[in-house]
Write a protein that holds these residues in place. Sequence first.
Motif, PDB file in Angstrom:
ATOM      1  N   PHE A 169     -40.129 -92.758 -89.829  1.00 44.95           N
ATOM      2  CA  PHE A 169     -38.943 -92.264 -90.306  1.00 44.95           C
ATOM      3  C   PHE A 169     -38.874 -90.945 -89.550  1.00 44.95           C
ATOM      4  O   PHE A 169     -39.816 -90.284 -89.101  1.00 44.95           O
ATOM      5  N   SER A 170     -37.284 -90.738 -89.340  1.00 47.72           N
ATOM      6  CA  SER A 170     -37.357 -89.480 -88.931  1.00 47.72           C
ATOM      7  C   SER A 170     -37.050 -88.352 -90.172  1.00 47.72           C
ATOM      8  O   SER A 170     -37.108 -88.807 -91.305  1.00 47.72           O
ATOM      9  N   GLY A 173     -34.065 -89.293 -91.968  1.00 46.17           N
ATOM     10  CA  GLY A 173     -34.175 -90.657 -92.356  1.00 46.17           C
ATOM     11  C   GLY A 173     -34.870 -90.770 -93.854  1.00 46.17           C
ATOM     12  O   GLY A 173     -34.586 -91.539 -94.618  1.00 46.17           O
ATOM     13  N   GLN A 177     -33.923 -91.508 -97.534  1.00 49.55           N
ATOM     14  CA  GLN A 177     -34.459 -92.860 -98.227  1.00 49.55           C
ATOM     15  C   GLN A 177     -35.157 -92.475 -99.636  1.00 49.55           C
ATOM     16  O   GLN A 177     -34.668 -93.255-100.546  1.00 49.55           O
ATOM     17  N   LYS A 206     -41.225 -95.755 -83.926  1.00 48.48           N
ATOM     18  CA  LYS A 206     -40.003 -96.067 -84.178  1.00 48.48           C
ATOM     19  C   LYS A 206     -39.565 -97.033 -82.954  1.00 48.48           C
ATOM     20  O   LYS A 206     -38.959 -97.915 -82.966  1.00 48.48           O
ATOM     21  N   TYR A 210     -38.702-100.927 -82.064  1.00 53.54           N
ATOM     22  CA  TYR A 210     -37.404-101.406 -81.702  1.00 53.54           C
ATOM     23  C   TYR A 210     -37.769-102.510 -80.385  1.00 53.54           C
ATOM     24  O   TYR A 210     -37.250-103.609 -80.189  1.00 53.54           O
ATOM     25  N   GLN A 224     -30.421 -94.934 -79.938  1.00 52.22           N
ATOM     26  CA  GLN A 224     -30.523 -95.719 -81.296  1.00 52.22           C
ATOM     27  C   GLN A 224     -31.483 -94.705 -82.073  1.00 52.22           C
ATOM     28  O   GLN A 224     -31.294 -94.619 -83.245  1.00 52.22           O
ATOM     29  N   LEU A 225     -32.699 -94.136 -81.422  1.00 49.31           N
ATOM     30  CA  LEU A 225     -33.462 -93.299 -82.104  1.00 49.31           C
ATOM     31  C   LEU A 225     -32.454 -92.281 -82.661  1.00 49.31           C
ATOM     32  O   LEU A 225     -32.864 -91.704 -84.133  1.00 49.31           O
ATOM     33  N   ASN A 228     -30.874 -93.107 -85.919  1.00 46.87           N
ATOM     34  CA  ASN A 228     -31.869 -93.005 -86.787  1.00 46.87           C
ATOM     35  C   ASN A 228     -32.228 -91.806 -87.515  1.00 46.87           C
ATOM     36  O   ASN A 228     -33.061 -91.554 -88.306  1.00 46.87           O
ATOM     37  N   GLY A 229     -31.625 -90.549 -86.833  1.00 41.88           N
ATOM     38  CA  GLY A 229     -31.898 -89.298 -87.576  1.00 41.88           C
ATOM     39  C   GLY A 229     -33.138 -88.432 -86.630  1.00 41.88           C
ATOM     40  O   GLY A 229     -33.224 -87.155 -87.051  1.00 41.88           O
TER      41      GLY A 229
END
Length: 244
Positions: A169-170, A173, A177, A206, A210, A224-225, A228-229
């Motif tokens: 997770f970032s 992110g 969650q 992460k 991917y 993309q990353l 994701n934050g």
Amino acid sequence: MIGIVAAVLAIIPFLGVVAFLLGPVAVILGIIGLRLKFRKRGTALAGLVLGVLALIIASIVITSIASGIKSATNPPAPSNPPVATSPAPETTVLTPNPLDNATPGQKNALRKAESYIEFQAFSRQGLVEQLEFNKFSPEDATWAVDHLTVDWRDQATRKAQSYLENQAFSRQGLIDQLVFNKFPAEDATWAVDHVTVDWNEQAAKKGKSYLENQAFSREGLIDQLVFNGFTRQQAEYAVTQAGL
């Protein structure tokens, strides 16, 4: 002569009464002697003065004796010694046990909530909903959760740590969650800021996950990353670690 006798008696205690009788006589005789032409005025004047002096001395002596007798017959009342007072006994306030008036449904809901919280982390609202899923009424579920001894921020931290053990997770992110799991945003942010984590390594994990499922260009994976934050710097570190 009478004046001399009166003056002497006036000095002697308890004979001052006689001086009270002789003193006036000496004064009267002294006045008469002063009026007679053929008497010695010096003797008459001396008798007059001694008579007055005898009256004054007798008055002082008798007053002193009377005061002494009064003090002896009426001694001062003894002062009462201070009475030692014992401290007031401490009052013990008994706090009523909320379970004493709990219904069977509330007690069972509380037991279920305690079993859940023992094995996994929950937010307050998440645990209420879990109890409702187990067919407890909303009232009993809420009562049970509110009677738990629990630190909700500690629960948020435990939940964040459990997520990080299973996937990457970032920072943002992970906060999102936890909020999705019904933790308040303040508790979620506090929890994420108190876990031990390397966000660069999280970005690298992460990125690797991917690449295991699909192909990315360097810039495409960075985007993309970031989506994701992760920060741009964290995303660039991740793709570099991946060899792109």
